[in-house]
Structure formats: C-alpha cells, structure tokens
Design an enzyme around this catalytic site. Structure first.
Site, short mmCIF file in Angstrom:
data_model
loop_
_atom_site.label_atom_id
_atom_site.label_comp_id
_atom_site.label_asym_id
_atom_site.label_seq_id
_atom_site.Cartn_x
_atom_site.Cartn_y
_atom_site.Cartn_z
CG ASN A 114 2.56 -31.30 -22.36
OD1 ASN A 114 3.19 -32.33 -22.31
ND2 ASN A 114 1.37 -31.20 -22.94
CB SER A 165 -2.25 -33.87 -23.27
OG SER A 165 -2.61 -34.52 -24.47
NE ARG A 171 9.66 11.51 -44.36
CZ ARG A 171 8.42 11.88 -44.64
NH1 ARG A 171 8.19 13.07 -45.17
NH2 ARG A 171 7.41 11.08 -44.40
NE ARG A 211 3.14 5.90 -23.47
CZ ARG A 211 2.37 6.71 -24.22
NH1 ARG A 211 1.58 6.20 -25.16
NH2 ARG A 211 2.41 8.02 -24.02
CE LYS A 271 2.98 -35.22 -22.50
NZ LYS A 271 2.72 -34.97 -23.92
NE ARG A 312 10.64 1.91 -20.23
CZ ARG A 312 10.28 2.56 -19.11
NH1 ARG A 312 11.18 2.74 -18.14
NH2 ARG A 312 9.05 3.01 -18.95
#
Length: 455
Positions: free
Chosen positions: A294, A286, A325, A120, A292, A184
């Site tokens: 970023n 920032s 196990r 999922r 800034k 998957r």
C-alpha cells in the site's frame, strides 16, 4: 490507568521530529524559556539584578517540573502558566522570587512559548521540504521527456510528461518553503502586560537610574530586550487580541498541507493497480492480504491535507477576539495550532521519504497512452484538419471517426485512413506521426526546464 497520548491513532506524526518539537515537554520548556528570557531582559534593561536572570535561567529546566501536575492544576486558572509560575517561584532562592514573571501576563508567556515551539518545529519541516524538492527535481530532470497521459476530470485528456508533473510538485513544495520561511522569520515575541500597555514595567525601580530608559519608555526597552533574548521578532504592538501571527502561521501551515496533499493525491492515483505508473519505494503491508504494498506515505499525507483546513479555520476564527485580552478565542487556539504543526511536520517528513523512494514506471505510462486507441491526440488532429477543411468540418470528421473507432474497438488512425481517402484536402498527412502521443507533449519539456531553474 491508561497512558497519555503516545500517538497510537496518529501514525502520521508518530516518531517524526514534529512530534518531539510539539510535545508537552517542549511546550513546558518553551514557557520556562520565556520566563527566563523575561527576567534576563529586565536584567539587561537595569530593572533586575544580573544574578536574577542567571538564577531563573538555571531553574527553568522542564525536567525539574511535572507537566501532568501543571496540567491538572491549570484547570483552576484556565491556562498552564499560572501553576507553572508558582512552581518556578518555588524553585529559586528567596531574593530572586520577586523577579519571576514580573510585569507579564499568562498570555504573554504562553503566546511567546507558542512562537518558540513553532520556530523550533518548523526547522525540521523546512529541512524535509528541501529534501523533497531535491528528490522531485531529480525525477523531473530524469523524466523530462517521459510521455504519459494527462488526465482531466478523471479521464485521459492530452499527453503530457512525467517530468512536468514532477516539476509541478516541486513548485508547490518551494511555494510552501517560501511561505513557511517567511512566517518563521517573522514569529514575534509577546509582551504586553495585563492589557497590552506594558504599564507595569514603567513602575519598576531601576537598579541604576543612569542605565535605564525614561519611565514611559521602559516597557518598550524591555520588549525589545525580551525579543532579542528569545531570538524572536519584536512586534510593533502587543498582539494579545491582534492575532495576525497566529493567522499567518495557520495559513502557511494549511497551504503546505494542501501542497503536499496534491503530491500525495497524484501518487495515490498513479499507483493504483490498474494504472501502475508509479509506486512507493517501500509500500506498506496488509494484515490479511500478503500481496499488498500500500502507498502508506501518500495515504498519511493525504489524511493530513484533509484535516489541516478545519484546524486553520478554527485559528482564523480566533481573529475575532474581543477586548484587550479575549476569553475563549485565545484558549481555542492552543490545541488546533499544535495539531496543525504536528500534521504538517509529519506530512513533510513522510513526503521526504516518499519522494526519495518513488519509483517511476515509464512502460506503464506508455501502455496507458494507448488505452484510448489514439483518441488522446484528437485535439492535435482537430487543429491540423481545421487548417485544411475548416473547423466545423474537422470536428464533424473527428467526431464520426472517434465514434466508429470506439464502436469497432479499433485504432483512430486506422479509421482516419479511410477518411483521408474521402477528403482530398487531407491527402498527404502523415497519420502515424500525427497520432503518436509522444509527439504531442507541447512545451512540457521547456516548462520543466523553466520550473527547474527556480532555486
């Protein structure tokens, strides 16, 4: 009283589809889905009444259970399935209770739940990778012939094109897609019983003897039905201590984190103020510097790429599982696997946003190509000169000319103009053409086309 983990220190996964798909509620629901599928599978195989399958399925709703309470009680048994089974048994009618968790181990349920959660969680990851692949394909096509400096060991090497760089990003994204898709599709259910023999199922009395397999085949029939009910692959063997599915998942996730990390590393480098060849469409601000912007998306992806290998290493370490196990190695998988799913899910989500809004600055690329005053095409000049004056002499000429160009802070072509007067064999060469970086990108365009042919 502090709240549970809400992602305060995990901005890379906060708010992403992966966060929802891997939360405690998601795991709780996956365990309940496994329990319900187990009862339904036995109903399909004639080992339980049909009403039992319907009743357990109706009761297996995570909203009816207290995940925190289950977690606290899990300390007594070492896993959350034991207390959850107790609660699920209490949630159904008396006549249905004997068919809850019948024949399974706690590990069967939790391993199967992990596979469900992974399946999922990977769905939106694959969608985000597809978005990123489309975005970088557009960039590669638009900038097929946009020249830029190729850099090796942090220094200018020879010219390349931004189109080829973007095509390389796409190749890694598609490699990730292929690996995650394959994993998957192969995620298996887990059902082995106490020690991987499915023995308990062979002892159950059939509802109708004519409709069930022989005693020694009932377990295999239930295993097949269980996998079918969940939409997971049927394993060849119970994998209680044969942890190939976990290792394969870890490998594909770690590869994806690294592949997206390569893209992020390039963006972080190219968006430096002094380089400025690309910028994120929506840079982050920032807390103290108003100017800034970023590269936040690339930063979060880079952080995920650095953490993923360590988490994958823990999961690979669990392959060395003792007995039928294991104790400890199985338990060590849960948190790193969830974190790996979250990291990759968040990184793929960020990569889709990053690539869709990435801004390319061709004029900055052009300006940066001139930073070495023509030295960036020395490989081309060496090859051309060698054909006329030999390899040794060509290298001597260019080493001397390059040293002079650096010392005088002048263009290499200007220095070579004097050299050509001293080397008759080099007469007639068009230095303006040979020293033009944009005309020395080799097969970059053709390689870009070749990469974009991949679907």
């Amino acid at each position: 009283m502090y709240e549970s983990d809400v992602g305060l220190l995990a901005p890379g996964r906060a708010g992403s589809p992966a966060e929802t798909a891997t939360g405690d509620s998601a795991f709780l629901q996956a365990m309940l889905d496994a329990e319900a599928a187990l009862t339904r599978a036995q109903s399909v195989c004639g080992l339980a009444p049909a009403e039992a399958g319907r009743a357990v399925t109706a009761a297996a709703d995570a909203s009816r259970f207290d995940a925190r309470d289950v977690a606290l009680r899990a300390r007594a048994s070492g896993n959350p399935v034991t207390p959850l089974v107790f609660d699920l048994v209490a949630a159904v009618e008396e006549d249905v209770r004997p068919y809850v968790h019948r024949g399974a181990s706690s590990q069967d349920i939790l391993d199967t739940a992990v596979m469900l959660v992974a399946a999922r969680a990977l769905a939106p990851v694959l969608d985000d990778l597809a978005r990123s692949a489309e975005a970088v394909a557009r960039l590669a096509l638009a900038h097929r012939n946009t020249p830029m400096a190729g850099r090796t060991l942090t220094q200018h090497a020879v010219p390349t094109t931004f189109g080829l760089k973007a095509a390389g990003w796409r190749a890694l994204i598609l490699d990730s897609r292929d690996r995650l898709s394959a994993v998957r599709e192969s995620l298996p259910a887990q059902l082995g019983g106490a020690a991987g023999t499915l023995a308990a199922f062979n002892t159950f009395t059939p509802i109708d003897e004519a409709e069930v397999a022989a005693d020694d085949g009932r377990g295999l029939t239930v295993l097949q039905a269980f996998a079918n009910e969940l939409g997971l692959a049927e394993p060849l063997l119970p994998w209680l201590s044969l942890r190939t599915p976990i290792a394969d998942l870890a490998g594909a996730l770690a590869f994806t984190a690294g592949a997206l990390g390569k893209l992020a590393a390039d963006v972080l480098t190219l968006s430096r103020t002094e380089i400025g060849e690309v910028t994120e469409g929506k840079g982050g601000g920032s807390s103290t510097m108003p100017h800034k912007a970023n590269p936040v998306r690339a930063t979060l992806i880079a952080a995920a790429a650095r953490r993923a290998p360590g988490l994958a290493a823990t999961l690979y370490g669990s392959l060395a599982a003792e007995d039928e196990r294991p104790a400890g190695s199985w338990h060590a998988e849960w948190e790193p696997l969830r974190e790996l799913l979250r990291l990759v899910g968040g990184a793929a989500y960020d990569a889709a946003e990053l690539t869709d809004g990435l801004r390319v600055v061709p004029y900055a690329m052009r300006e940066n190509l001139q930073l070495t005053d023509g030295l960036i095409v020395s490989e081309r000049l060496a090859a051309v000169f060698a054909e006329r004056i030999g390899r040794k002499r060509a290298k001597e000429v260019l080493v001397s000319a390059a040293a002079r160009a650096r010392a005088e802070t002048t263009d290499l072509a200007d220095v070579l103009g004097d050299v050509l007067d001293e080397e008759p064999e080099l007469a007639g060469l068009d230095l303006s053409d040979l020293a033009e970086p944009a005309r020395y990108t080799g097969c970059a365009g053709a390689l870009t086309d070749r990469a974009l042919d991949r679907r």
